[in-house]
Enzyme design. Structure first.
Site, PDB file in Angstrom:
ATOM      1  N   ASP A 148       0.857  -1.192   0.000  1.00  0.00           N
ATOM      2  CA  ASP A 148       0.000   0.000   0.000  1.00  0.00           C
ATOM      3  C   ASP A 148       0.890   1.239   0.000  1.00  0.00           C
ATOM      4  O   ASP A 148       1.579   1.508   0.983  1.00  0.00           O
ATOM      5  CB  ASP A 148      -0.917  -0.010   1.231  1.00  0.00           C
ATOM      6  CG  ASP A 148      -2.055   1.015   1.107  1.00  0.00           C
ATOM      7  OD1 ASP A 148      -1.911   1.952   0.290  1.00  0.00           O
ATOM      8  OD2 ASP A 148      -3.067   0.866   1.806  1.00  0.00           O
ATOM      9  N   ARG A 201      -0.229   4.359  -0.626  1.00  0.00           N
ATOM     10  CA  ARG A 201      -1.044   5.578  -0.651  1.00  0.00           C
ATOM     11  C   ARG A 201      -0.607   6.577   0.419  1.00  0.00           C
ATOM     12  O   ARG A 201      -0.036   6.208   1.444  1.00  0.00           O
ATOM     13  CB  ARG A 201      -2.526   5.226  -0.453  1.00  0.00           C
ATOM     14  CG  ARG A 201      -3.133   4.614  -1.689  1.00  0.00           C
ATOM     15  CD  ARG A 201      -4.533   4.142  -1.436  1.00  0.00           C
ATOM     16  NE  ARG A 201      -4.602   3.050  -0.475  1.00  0.00           N
ATOM     17  CZ  ARG A 201      -5.716   2.441  -0.102  1.00  0.00           C
ATOM     18  NH1 ARG A 201      -6.859   2.841  -0.609  1.00  0.00           N
ATOM     19  NH2 ARG A 201      -5.698   1.459   0.765  1.00  0.00           N
TER      20      ARG A 201
END
Ligand SMILES: NC(=O)c1ccc[n+]([C@@H]2O[C@H](COP(=O)([O-])OP(=O)(O)OC[C@H]3O[C@@H](n4cnc5c(N)ncnc54)[C@H](OP(=O)(O)O)[C@@H]3O)[C@@H](O)[C@H]2O)c1
Length: 496
Positions: free
Chosen positions: A140, A142
């Site tokens: 991830d 983000r």
């Protein structure tokens, strides 16, 4: 341009604000560009006063990472599209809130092409975490700093965050936005995304998914409750919108049956027929014209009405029970329309005691009929005025329809299902007594048999009976509902 620096280095520039009419209401949409050049938007519902009021609950906020496949293409490999819709609906239901839509975060930040490559690995058996790592990419990547900056730009310092991802709450707090509550996002359970959602919980620390508030079972209970209060005006308020916070089964049931459950006094009819228009084979055998899903549909219609009417030939040919067995729900009162009292006394409706029966027969035959069913407390004989013309023509049959409906209304049965056969349904149709007509067509050819609806037709197609319709696929069958009441209303007002 206003620049909003936030802790962690995130900053955004406000670029433009305009309106965005959507299926969920008219949102104000604000465009932003962050320090890396990525463009983001905030969909805002509610006035600044409503959003920022200190004495109200913190507004609902969704921080949503762009997902082309889920959001725009309707993919069910992930739950992104469902989450975005659920957030918009929840915000619309509260009348205020914000969706911060972060671009440049595709595939949890690895980009669209890398996401498709990871999907290909998942097709071969990897889960979403292993697929990313075996491509040498982060699980991830983000970054939510821009989301915090957008919220701060809008003046929001306290929010209720719709998410199952604890990282988002932590990032907003780090960015100076107080997360007062983490609210689960109710999305449908889908087979295609089940493994993905499970991996997010088991390997990425996400919170377990929240199911939609309205399951099929609960929606059906609400429909039954609404129908049992027929006559009240505000019943529609008690039922959710078919597309709001509902699972797939609830959505189907609400869409299909809300008009029936919430309507006032209502006469509906249902017929199943072959593609070539027969309701039974020439021997009278009708077992079965349509499939299991249509049978369940018929039982649901029975459960939503007070009374179900059949013509005597159906009792003779089928010996039906007319009870509700394929779904939960109360049995309707069973009405046998039998002017000449020719129903066999051994018929199941007369002997099973499962629900009350009204045996409607001519006044002259009523006494003899009553003697025949003496001692069967669930059967009541109703004497009706039947014109003496034999065979009864359309006018006489219309009079019988009116008489029977009046007798039912007098007993408090305002919601009536005329279930067959086609002769009886045709009489109600010709009398202008039907509000809604359901015809299910099954993919079977009979060649010759008991015909479907027959009534004095039109010479020209331009004058044929047309009505607003809805169509539902029931397994291999197709059910069409005609809104005859709407057609009558529009022809009365000269708009057809
Ligand atoms: N596919 C389906 O959805 C479906 C549903 C139900 C039944 N069926 C099949 O359809 C066949 C029976 O249907 P059907 O159309 O022949 O007959 P029906 O509608 O079951 O019964 C017709 C008879 O009922 C009496 N009747 C009904 N309405 C009347 C009115 N308004 N005024 C006076 N009398 C009225 C008359 O009895 P008298 O003749 O005594 O005057 C009439 O002949 C059976 O084979 C059954 O299996 C199919």
């Amino acid at each position: 341009m206003i620049e909003v620096p936030v802790q962690g280095g995130g900053q955004v520039q406000h670029v433009a604000t305009t309106q965005l009419p959507t299926a969920h209401g008219v949102f104000a949409v604000h465009g932003f560009r962050d320090g890396r050049g990525e463009e983001h938007v905030a969909l805002v519902l509610g006035t600044p006063e409503a959003l920022l009021a200190d004495d109200a609950a913190a507004p609902l906020v969704r921080v949503h990472s762009e997902c082309l496949t889920g959001d725009a293409l309707g993919s069910w490999r992930c739950d992104c599209g469902d989450q975005l819709l659920a957030a918009q609906r929840a915000i619309a239901a509260e009348g205020r809130g914000v969706v911060v839509y972060l671009r440049g975060q595709e595939g949890r930040g690895i980009g669209l092409m890398a996401k498709l490559s990871a999907y290909a690995l998942q097709d071969a058996g990897a889960d979403t975490v292993d697929a990313n790592t075996s491509l040498g990419l982060p699980v991830d990547a983000r970054d939510y700093a821009a989301a915090a900056a957008v919220l701060r730009h809008l003046g929001l310092r306290r929010v209720r965050l719709m998410t199952s991802n604890p990282d988002k709450a932590a990032a907003l707090r780090a960015g100076g936005v107080e997360v007062e509550q983490v609210v689960g996002v109710p999305v449908p359970v889908r087979t295609d995304s089940a493994r993905y959602r499970q991996t997010k919980v088991q390997r990425m620390g996400h919170l377990p998914p929240v199911g939609p508030r309205w399951s099929g079972e609960r929606a059906w209970e609400a429909l039954l409750a609404a129908s049992s209060h027929s006559g009240a005006d505000d019943l529609a308020d008690d039922l959710p919108d078919a597309h709001a916070d509902t699972d797939a089964a609830a959505s189907v049931l609400l869409e299909r049956y809300s008009p029936l459950a919430t309507g006032r006094a209502l006469v509906i009819a249902q017929v199943a027929q072959s593609l070539d228009g027969f309701t039974a084979a020439r021997t009278g055998d009708a077992h079965y014209v349509s499939g299991a899903q249509d049978r369940e549909h018929l039982h649901r219609l029975r459960a939503l009405v007070d009374a179900v009417v059949v013509g005597v030939s159906t009792v003779v040919a089928d010996d039906p029970q007319l009870t509700v067995r394929a779904c939960p729900g109360p049995h309707p009162v069973r009405v046998v329309l039998d002017p000449r009292a020719r129903a066999p006394l051994g018929a199941r409706v007369f002997t099973d005691g499962a629900a009350p029966v009204l045996w409607c027969t001519s006044s002259e035959r009523a006494e003899a009929a009553a003697q025949g069913v003496a001692g069967r407390s669930h059967v009541q004989v109703v004497g009706i005025d039947v014109p003496s013309v034999v065979p009864a023509g359309a006018l006489e049959r219309s009079r019988v329809v009116t008489t029977v409906l009046r007798a039912l209304h007098d007993r408090g049965f305002g919601r009536v299902l005329v279930e067959g056969g086609a002769t009886t349904v045709s009489a109600f149709l010709a009398a202008g007594a039907l509000d809604r007509l359901w015809i299910t067509t099954a993919p079977v050819l009979v060649g010759d048999g008991v015909p479907g609806l027959r009534f004095d037709g039109a010479d020209l197609m331009a004058d044929a009976l047309r009505a607003p319709s809805r169509r539902f696929v029931l397994g291999e069958d197709v059910a069409v509902e005609l809104d005859l009441a709407a057609a009558r209303a529009s022809s009365a007002s000269g708009t057809s």
